[in-house]
Design an enzyme around this catalytic site. Structure first.
Site, PDB file in Angstrom:
ATOM      1  N   SER A 138      47.746  27.973  44.037  1.00 21.76           N
ATOM      2  CA  SER A 138      47.595  27.057  42.911  1.00 21.76           C
ATOM      3  C   SER A 138      48.902  26.812  42.167  1.00 21.76           C
ATOM      4  CB  SER A 138      46.511  27.593  41.979  1.00 21.76           C
ATOM      5  OG  SER A 138      46.217  26.693  40.946  1.00 21.76           O
TER       6      SER A 138
ATOM      7  N   GLY B 251      43.799  40.423  32.641  1.00 19.09           N
ATOM      8  CA  GLY B 251      43.048  40.889  33.800  1.00 19.09           C
ATOM      9  C   GLY B 251      43.915  41.514  34.863  1.00 19.09           C
ATOM     10  N   THR B 252      45.252  41.395  34.730  1.00 21.53           N
ATOM     11  CA  THR B 252      46.131  41.839  35.814  1.00 21.53           C
ATOM     12  C   THR B 252      47.248  42.782  35.391  1.00 21.53           C
ATOM     13  OG1 THR B 252      47.481  39.858  35.490  1.00 21.53           O
ATOM     14  CG2 THR B 252      45.739  39.740  37.155  1.00 21.53           C
TER      15      THR B 252
ATOM     16  N   GLU C 298      38.542  24.392  30.863  1.00 21.04           N
ATOM     17  CA  GLU C 298      39.452  25.279  30.160  1.00 21.04           C
ATOM     18  C   GLU C 298      40.559  24.410  29.571  1.00 21.04           C
ATOM     19  OE1 GLU C 298      39.488  29.654  31.751  1.00 21.04           O
ATOM     20  OE2 GLU C 298      40.288  28.338  33.301  1.00 21.04           O
TER      21      GLU C 298
ATOM     22  N   PRO D 242      42.284  41.648  26.608  1.00 19.66           N
ATOM     23  CA  PRO D 242      43.175  42.301  27.563  1.00 19.66           C
ATOM     24  C   PRO D 242      43.416  41.397  28.772  1.00 19.66           C
ATOM     25  CG  PRO D 242      40.965  43.197  27.756  1.00 19.66           C
ATOM     26  CD  PRO D 242      40.940  42.257  26.589  1.00 19.66           C
TER      27      PRO D 242
ATOM     28  N   ASP E 198      48.239  20.551  39.165  1.00 17.93           N
ATOM     29  CA  ASP E 198      48.893  21.799  39.560  1.00 17.93           C
ATOM     30  C   ASP E 198      49.087  21.786  41.081  1.00 17.93           C
ATOM     31  OD1 ASP E 198      46.228  22.078  40.222  1.00 17.93           O
ATOM     32  OD2 ASP E 198      46.141  24.211  39.773  1.00 17.93           O
TER      33      ASP E 198
ATOM     34  N   ASP F 242      43.677  21.287  41.419  1.00 11.39           N
ATOM     35  CA  ASP F 242      42.367  21.518  40.786  1.00 11.39           C
ATOM     36  C   ASP F 242      42.464  21.499  39.256  1.00 11.39           C
ATOM     37  OD1 ASP F 242      43.546  23.974  40.297  1.00 11.39           O
ATOM     38  OD2 ASP F 242      42.029  25.165  41.352  1.00 11.39           O
TER      39      ASP F 242
ATOM     40  N   ASN G   3      43.551  24.597  29.978  1.00 15.25           N
ATOM     41  CA  ASN G   3      44.592  24.351  30.970  1.00 15.25           C
ATOM     42  C   ASN G   3      44.309  23.141  31.867  1.00 15.25           C
ATOM     43  OD1 ASN G   3      42.743  25.230  32.956  1.00 15.25           O
ATOM     44  ND2 ASN G   3      43.526  27.320  32.917  1.00 15.25           N
TER      45      ASN G   3
END
Length: 546
Positions: free
Chosen positions: A69, A502-503, A371, A500, A277, A281, A373
């Site tokens: 992406s 996620g990664t 979203e 937090p 992007d 998508d 974004n």
């Protein structure tokens, strides 16, 4: 379990070619697996095998998309697509993670464990629909997926280069009985719906689209050929043919975060610009105002425009269905107020990640979700589609009412309802602006975004932060939310939440207020609070001196 489809020798022979590096662990997230392409060959091989098992279990074709992406060009990723074109169910994300992280010696054992746990009949046939983006690594990693499919005796239909939403759409069509569904099927459907909707006269003025030097450029060009330059004028920028790199200083993510034009684009006031992007998508629109200030029309503005248009057509057609919009906590507060207070449409909030928004959207008859974004779409329940179609064919209705139902049906056909799709979302926006006779000026004036700021704080352990209410409030550490509430109360139209990552071990901070200065100050104060209360590491955030 002893089926020849799961014999160890052919699996292990191919597994040697796609060997897993020692001590490397990855997790399947909303976007599948992503990372440095040079370290992911074994992941793609194993996801080919997992796709076969899922196809056998569901007795349906499964999609596998090779893409990262909006990530940099040297990254890559892989994700599975379920039968209706939707994202892989969450329970199988755990299974995918387990298979990806199994040692080379335990690979067959892990496969047998999946077969037993999911009660998979290995005698079933399996069909996998495969596609990739334009990254240099995508071809070799697609070959690794095909080796995984071959290892378990699956059949692969390789579509080569596609946007991610195109593969989602093709998977849905294939499992709906259109076995010859392909790229051309996509173009014919969406171009036909768009041309029917805009009809005469053609779309006013042109739109310039930054395709992030990715797969969206050649595919948008093909869609444009199907629509015709006599209907809409599309100018493609950053098409990947020059020296520009994928997603480098261009694309939807860059424009959204930097709030500036992509590289090489000289903007003019009130001209329509859009950015995809890397796998097409996501989409954001933007322009310049009369004073040459940058004007961003992000996912919130796109969702609000679409909701407005659908609401108008529902009111005119008198079709009685439940319309709703879904946002995340990152949605600008004024977009939420506009939809709830002005449009009188219910707004629901979901956790970050389009899979969470999609699941919430399908609770409505028509659910609009985006979203900020620019990743989003519209979901429509089958019975709702039937109600709209009956109204569109009902000759007893007044002409205006029937015409609105026809427009609504056709507009919903312009939307790729399986997943967020930059190309179909662009057509939807262009159709609405055309129907209303609006430029980006009128669109931008639907509401004014509250100034906001996003920051992140590095912590020793991000899991100390726990949230509820779709990530809008914290439950841990104890007392943190009360302290955030006190800070928010200091600022007009103040709002802030933390979540937090996620990664990585960071906590993301969002704040908004009536002015940019206030939004920045609130974000800094909350960041300092997180550092003090949640085990911050490294340099402590500081407030700017007055």
């Amino acid at each position: 379990m002893d089926s020849p489809l799961l014999q160890e020798i052919p699996i292990l022979k191919l597994a040697e070619v796609h060997s897993k590096p020692d001590k490397q662990a990855m997790a399947y997230g909303t976007a599948g697996f992503r990372g440095k392409a040079s370290k992911m060959d074994h992941i793609f091989f194993r996801m080919g095998m997992l796709a076969v098992l899922r196809s056998k279990m569901l007795k349906s074709a499964i999609g596998v998309m090779v893409t990262a992406s909006h990530n940099p060009v040297l990254d890559n990723g892989v994700k599975l697509i379920d039968p209706c074109g939707e994202m892989l169910v969450e329970s199988w994300e755990v299974i995918a993670t387990g298979l990806a992280n199994a040692s080379n010696d335990d690979l067959v054992k892990e496969l047998k464990k999946i077969v037993a746990k999911e009660n998979i009949d290995l005698s079933q046939t399996a069909t996998i629909l495969l596609a990739r983006d334009t990254r240099p690594s995508s071809l070799s990693l697609s070959n690794a997926v095909q080796d995984g499919i071959s290892a378990l005796g699956g059949t692969c239909r390789n579509y080569g280069l596609l946007t991610t939403p195109q593969l989602h759409y093709i998977v849905s069509c294939y499992n709906d009985g259109v076995k010859d569904a392909d790229e051309d099927t996509y173009y014919k459907w969406f171009s036909s719906a768009f041309k029917t909707l805009v009809n005469e006269p053609p779309v006013n003025s042109n739109v310039t689209v930054d395709c992030a030097n990715g797969v969206g450029a050649p595919k948008l060009n093909k869609l444009y050929e199907h629509i015709g330059a006599n209907v809409i004028d599309i100018i493609i920028h950053n098409d990947g043919e020059g020296c520009g790199k994928l997603n480098e200083k261009c694309g939807a993510d860059y424009v959204k975060i930097q709030q500036r034009a992509p590289i090489g684009l000289n903007m003019e006031p009130f001209h329509r610009y859009a950015s995809f992007d890397g796998d097409a998508d996501r989409i954001v629109y933007y322009s310049l105002d009369c004073d040459c200030n940058f004007v961003l029309l992000d996912g919130d503005k796109i969702a609000s425009l679409i909701t407005l248009y659908i609401k108008e057509l529902l009111d005119e057609s008198k079709v009685d269905v439940k319309l709703g919009m879904v946002q995340t906590a990152y949605a600008n507060g004024n977009s939420t107020r506009y939809v709830t207070d002005t449009l009188n449409v219910m707004v629901a909030c979901a956790r970050t990640g389009v899979k969470h928004l999609h699941h919430k959207a399908v609770e409505f008859d028509i659910g609009v979700y985006f979203e900020a974004n620019g990743h989003g779409t519209v979901t429509v329940k089958e019975e709702c589609s039937n109600v709209i179609e009956r109204a569109a064919k009902d000759d007893k209705l007044p002409a205006k009412q029937k015409d609105a139902a026809i427009k609504l049906k056709t507009f919903l056909d312009v939307i790729n309802k399986t997943v967020g799709d930059a190309m179909s979302d662009m057509l939807a926006v262009e159709a609405i602006l055309h129907a209303k006779g609006w430029s980006v000026r009128e669109w931008a004036q639907l509401y004014t975004d509250l100034p906001n700021r996003q920051l992140k704080v590095t912590v020793a352990d991000r899991t100390v932060i726990r949230t509820t209410d779709s990530e809008r409030r914290t439950t841990s550490p104890e007392g943190l939310q009360e302290e955030i509430d006190k800070l928010v109360a200091l600022f007009p139209n103040g709002r802030s939440f933390v979540r937090p990552s996620g990664t990585e071990d960071v906590v993301r901070v969002y704040a908004e207020s009536d002015t940019q200065e206030h939004a920045d100050s609130l974000a800094k104060k909350v960041s300092i609070l997180i550092y003090e209360k949640a085990g911050g590491v490294g340099e402590k955030p500081k407030e700017e001196s007055a």
